[in-house]
Every structure is written in C-alpha cells, then in structure tokens.
Design a protein around this motif. Structure first.
Motif, PDB file in Angstrom:
ATOM      1  N   ARG A 110     -10.671  71.838 125.191  1.00  0.00           N
ATOM      2  CA  ARG A 110     -11.609  71.271 126.516  1.00  0.00           C
ATOM      3  C   ARG A 110     -13.038  71.311 125.859  1.00  0.00           C
ATOM      4  NH1 ARG A 110      -9.513  74.573 131.859  1.00  0.00           N
ATOM      5  NH2 ARG A 110      -7.467  73.808 132.041  1.00  0.00           N
ATOM      6  N   VAL A 111     -13.737  70.268 126.343  1.00  0.00           N
ATOM      7  CA  VAL A 111     -15.028  70.338 126.122  1.00  0.00           C
ATOM      8  C   VAL A 111     -15.718  70.488 127.752  1.00  0.00           C
ATOM      9  CG1 VAL A 111     -17.076  68.597 125.818  1.00  0.00           C
ATOM     10  CG2 VAL A 111     -14.847  68.322 124.564  1.00  0.00           C
ATOM     11  N   PRO A 132     -14.429  70.811 132.814  1.00  0.00           N
ATOM     12  CA  PRO A 132     -13.920  70.151 131.961  1.00  0.00           C
ATOM     13  C   PRO A 132     -14.353  68.653 132.017  1.00  0.00           C
ATOM     14  CG  PRO A 132     -12.399  71.608 132.921  1.00  0.00           C
ATOM     15  CD  PRO A 132     -13.561  71.478 133.834  1.00  0.00           C
ATOM     16  N   ARG A 133     -14.639  68.162 130.702  1.00  0.00           N
ATOM     17  CA  ARG A 133     -15.017  66.753 130.514  1.00  0.00           C
ATOM     18  C   ARG A 133     -13.733  66.133 129.942  1.00  0.00           C
ATOM     19  NH1 ARG A 133     -20.520  66.245 129.012  1.00  0.00           N
ATOM     20  NH2 ARG A 133     -20.095  64.104 128.386  1.00  0.00           N
ATOM     21  N   PRO A 134     -13.789  64.680 130.308  1.00  0.00           N
ATOM     22  CA  PRO A 134     -12.640  64.054 129.888  1.00  0.00           C
ATOM     23  C   PRO A 134     -12.579  64.001 128.059  1.00  0.00           C
ATOM     24  CG  PRO A 134     -13.758  62.739 131.482  1.00  0.00           C
ATOM     25  CD  PRO A 134     -14.647  63.938 131.390  1.00  0.00           C
ATOM     26  N   LEU A 135     -11.800  64.160 127.364  1.00  0.00           N
ATOM     27  CA  LEU A 135     -11.786  64.310 126.094  1.00  0.00           C
ATOM     28  C   LEU A 135     -12.240  63.332 125.378  1.00  0.00           C
ATOM     29  CD1 LEU A 135      -8.757  66.872 124.721  1.00  0.00           C
ATOM     30  CD2 LEU A 135     -11.265  66.960 124.421  1.00  0.00           C
ATOM     31  N   PHE A 136     -11.944  61.973 125.710  1.00  0.00           N
ATOM     32  CA  PHE A 136     -12.103  60.889 125.228  1.00  0.00           C
ATOM     33  C   PHE A 136     -13.234  59.839 125.594  1.00  0.00           C
ATOM     34  CE2 PHE A 136      -7.412  61.717 124.580  1.00  0.00           C
ATOM     35  CZ  PHE A 136      -7.590  62.706 123.447  1.00  0.00           C
ATOM     36  N   LYS A 142     -17.212  62.965 122.101  1.00  0.00           N
ATOM     37  CA  LYS A 142     -16.842  62.501 120.850  1.00  0.00           C
ATOM     38  C   LYS A 142     -17.786  62.615 119.501  1.00  0.00           C
ATOM     39  CE  LYS A 142     -15.435  58.002 123.151  1.00  0.00           C
ATOM     40  NZ  LYS A 142     -15.540  56.377 123.232  1.00  0.00           N
ATOM     41  N   VAL A 143     -18.698  63.214 119.852  1.00  0.00           N
ATOM     42  CA  VAL A 143     -19.403  63.825 118.357  1.00  0.00           C
ATOM     43  C   VAL A 143     -18.746  65.152 118.065  1.00  0.00           C
ATOM     44  CG1 VAL A 143     -21.385  62.387 118.551  1.00  0.00           C
ATOM     45  CG2 VAL A 143     -21.340  64.895 119.697  1.00  0.00           C
ATOM     46  N   ILE A 144     -18.258  65.786 119.245  1.00  0.00           N
ATOM     47  CA  ILE A 144     -17.747  67.350 118.828  1.00  0.00           C
ATOM     48  C   ILE A 144     -16.184  66.995 118.037  1.00  0.00           C
ATOM     49  CG2 ILE A 144     -16.435  68.951 119.823  1.00  0.00           C
ATOM     50  CD1 ILE A 144     -18.796  69.072 122.009  1.00  0.00           C
ATOM     51  N   LEU A 145     -15.607  66.037 118.786  1.00  0.00           N
ATOM     52  CA  LEU A 145     -14.219  65.716 117.996  1.00  0.00           C
ATOM     53  C   LEU A 145     -14.171  65.119 116.689  1.00  0.00           C
ATOM     54  CD1 LEU A 145     -12.970  66.582 120.905  1.00  0.00           C
ATOM     55  CD2 LEU A 145     -11.515  64.463 120.793  1.00  0.00           C
ATOM     56  N   SER A 146     -15.379  64.503 116.498  1.00  0.00           N
ATOM     57  CA  SER A 146     -15.324  63.966 115.393  1.00  0.00           C
ATOM     58  C   SER A 146     -15.539  64.889 114.006  1.00  0.00           C
ATOM     59  CB  SER A 146     -16.485  62.782 115.368  1.00  0.00           C
ATOM     60  OG  SER A 146     -17.818  63.529 115.354  1.00  0.00           O
ATOM     61  N   HIS A 147     -16.007  66.181 114.258  1.00  0.00           N
ATOM     62  CA  HIS A 147     -16.367  67.004 113.417  1.00  0.00           C
ATOM     63  C   HIS A 147     -15.035  68.033 113.225  1.00  0.00           C
ATOM     64  CE1 HIS A 147     -20.193  65.381 113.500  1.00  0.00           C
ATOM     65  NE2 HIS A 147     -20.628  66.135 112.449  1.00  0.00           N
ATOM     66  N   LEU A 148     -13.974  67.864 114.118  1.00  0.00           N
ATOM     67  CA  LEU A 148     -12.856  68.730 114.031  1.00  0.00           C
ATOM     68  C   LEU A 148     -12.032  68.442 112.598  1.00  0.00           C
ATOM     69  CD1 LEU A 148     -11.286  68.412 117.478  1.00  0.00           C
ATOM     70  CD2 LEU A 148     -12.799  70.342 116.566  1.00  0.00           C
ATOM     71  N   ARG A 177      -7.974  58.547 114.000  1.00  0.00           N
ATOM     72  CA  ARG A 177      -8.602  59.464 113.018  1.00  0.00           C
ATOM     73  C   ARG A 177      -9.868  58.802 112.340  1.00  0.00           C
ATOM     74  NH1 ARG A 177      -5.160  61.410 107.943  1.00  0.00           N
ATOM     75  NH2 ARG A 177      -5.045  59.101 107.855  1.00  0.00           N
ATOM     76  N   THR A 178      -9.619  57.299 112.215  1.00  0.00           N
ATOM     77  CA  THR A 178     -10.712  56.440 111.452  1.00  0.00           C
ATOM     78  C   THR A 178     -11.909  56.229 112.649  1.00  0.00           C
ATOM     79  OG1 THR A 178      -8.883  55.294 110.145  1.00  0.00           O
ATOM     80  CG2 THR A 178     -11.070  54.254 110.413  1.00  0.00           C
ATOM     81  N   TYR A 179     -11.330  56.096 113.666  1.00  0.00           N
ATOM     82  CA  TYR A 179     -12.442  55.939 114.839  1.00  0.00           C
ATOM     83  C   TYR A 179     -13.486  57.156 114.879  1.00  0.00           C
ATOM     84  CZ  TYR A 179     -14.310  55.598 119.361  1.00  0.00           C
ATOM     85  OH  TYR A 179     -15.198  55.253 120.617  1.00  0.00           O
ATOM     86  N   TYR A 180     -12.772  58.403 114.915  1.00  0.00           N
ATOM     87  CA  TYR A 180     -13.697  59.611 114.600  1.00  0.00           C
ATOM     88  C   TYR A 180     -14.535  59.748 113.368  1.00  0.00           C
ATOM     89  CZ  TYR A 180     -12.662  60.773 119.396  1.00  0.00           C
ATOM     90  OH  TYR A 180     -12.223  60.861 120.808  1.00  0.00           O
TER      91      TYR A 180
END
Length: 251
Positions: A110-111, A132-136, A142-148, A177-180
């Motif tokens: 969750r974000v 909780p924020r929408p994940l996508f 988006k910047v958080i998920l891009s660094h996972l 994956r390419t998007y992030y």
C-alpha cells in the motif's frame, strides 16, 4: 508453546485488517465467518482486542477501532525519522510555491500519505494521512513503485493484475516493468488529473543513500490550471533539493 498458538494469534490479528473506510463496523458473526472460527472463539478474540484497546464496542456484538489506534498514530508522528526530517522542508516548499505538499510512503503493498502541508489556497485533497492510495494512479505511487526491485514489482503486478486495465496501465509484465523503468530513469512523475480530475501532482522519490530503494516520495499538489503556468523544471529542482536533504539526514 503449541503449534496452534501462532495460528490463533495470526487469526486474531487479521481482524484488524477487516476494518476499512467502507466497513468500519463488524459484528462477531461476520468476523467469525470470515475467519472460519466458532462464535465463542471469535468472542474470545474480541475480548482480548478490546482489553488491549485495539477495538471498542459499537454495540453488544459489534465492534469498531479503539483508542489505541490514536495513541499509536501519535507515537508514529513523534518518532518517524522521515517525517521529522521532512516537515520543515515541506513547510518551506509550501511557503515558496503556494502549492500543497504531501509526503507518501510504501507499506506492504500500500502507498499511504504520512503528512500533508496545506497552503492558503483551496486545493481540497480528498485523501489524507493513513488513507490507502490507488497503487497505479498519481505521482507518488508511480515514483515509489518505479524504485522497487524487479522481484517486488512483479509481486505487485501478480497481486493486482485485475486493476491494471482500469488504471490505463500496460497489462503484460514486460510492458508494465518497462513503464516503471521509464519513470525511474526520468527521476520524477507529473500526474494530471489521475487521482482527482482537477488536480495535478509533481512527485519525486526520497532515495536511500548508498542502498537501493526509497524512503518514500514527496509531491507538490495544486490545481492543473496552476501547473499550466509554472516552470515545471524549477519546481522539480526545488523538490529534488528537499528530498536530497531528507535522504542525507537519514544516513
């Protein structure tokens, strides 16, 4: 300790996850059915959670969150090092830009927003601390998920694949994956109306120093019409200076 005890404890703690904004009150019967335990066992769980302050009686057999939630939230506010380092810088950004400033972090899958510095304007965010924020959707997620790490991102993809189409995201793993990867390379994300139709958000990550991952993300939020007349690059530079200062203080 018997092998059954950890399982019983885990089931009891699962109860806390049942309470949401949409379902803030639960009956013993519904909890017992969801946990697949007997009514007497469920009453025993409820008694322990009430005595510990995690739950409170709404009526004789219905429960809602208890006062200990508020106490723990207070302790988090006082002890979270990211929050402590961020608040003064967020206040400075609000003073310089007149925009709202939001601090977000990733917990489990969750974000959540952990702090919101308001401006004198009328931005009116419909989300706030702990919601909780929408994940996508939106800049911060988006910047958080891009660094996972790729393996963790794949777990998010597998667990939420049904949500991708509605969010306008690539539905195949390679495209996802390419998007992030593109967002990570860019170093920021500007969201225009993704979460709320009238709002824009410019988000940058708070990167960990000397190790992979991020502490979270910081966003400047305002009406889209205001973003249309500002220098987005200058705003990004201000955000990056603030997040670098936070990251360096956490080493």
């Amino acid at each position: 300790m018997s092998e059954k005890s950890p399982s019983s404890l885990a089931r009891m703690l699962m109860v806390l996850d049942f309470f949401t904004e949409a379902t803030p009150v639960w009956s013993v019967e519904d909890i017992a059915q969801k946990l697949e335990v007997s009514i007497p066992t469920c009453y025993r769980y409820m008694k322990m959670l009430v005595e510990a302050g995690w739950l409170a009686h709404q009526s004789e057999s219905c429960y809602t969150f208890g006062p200990r939630i508020l106490v723990m939230d207070y302790y988090v506010r006082q002890s979270d090092p990211v929050l402590q380092a961020s608040v003064p810088l967020m206040q400075g950004l609000v003073a310089k830009t007149g925009f709202e400033c939001v601090l977000s972090a990733f917990y489990g899958d969750r974000v959540l927003d952990s702090h919101h510095e308001k401006s004198d304007g009328k931005t009116f965010l419909s989300y706030g601390r702990g919601m909780p924020r929408p994940l996508f959707r939106g800049g911060a997620p988006k910047v958080i998920l891009s660094h996972l790490p790729s393996r963790q991102l794949r777990k998010i993809y597998d667990g939420h694949i049904n949500e991708l189409k509605n969010a306008g995201m690539p539905e195949d793993w390679n495209g996802f994956r390419t998007y992030y990867q593109g967002i990570k390379k860019q170093g920021f994300y500007y969201s225009a109306g993704e979460l709320e139709s009238h709002l824009g958000a410019l988000a940058v990550p708070i990167e960990k120093q000397g190790q992979p991952g991020v502490w979270g993300a910081m966003s400047l939020v305002a009406e889209i019409s205001r973003f249309d007349v500002v220098d987005l690059q200058k705003m990004k530079v201000m955000l990056e200076a603030a997040t670098l200062s936070i990251a360096e203080s956490l080493v």
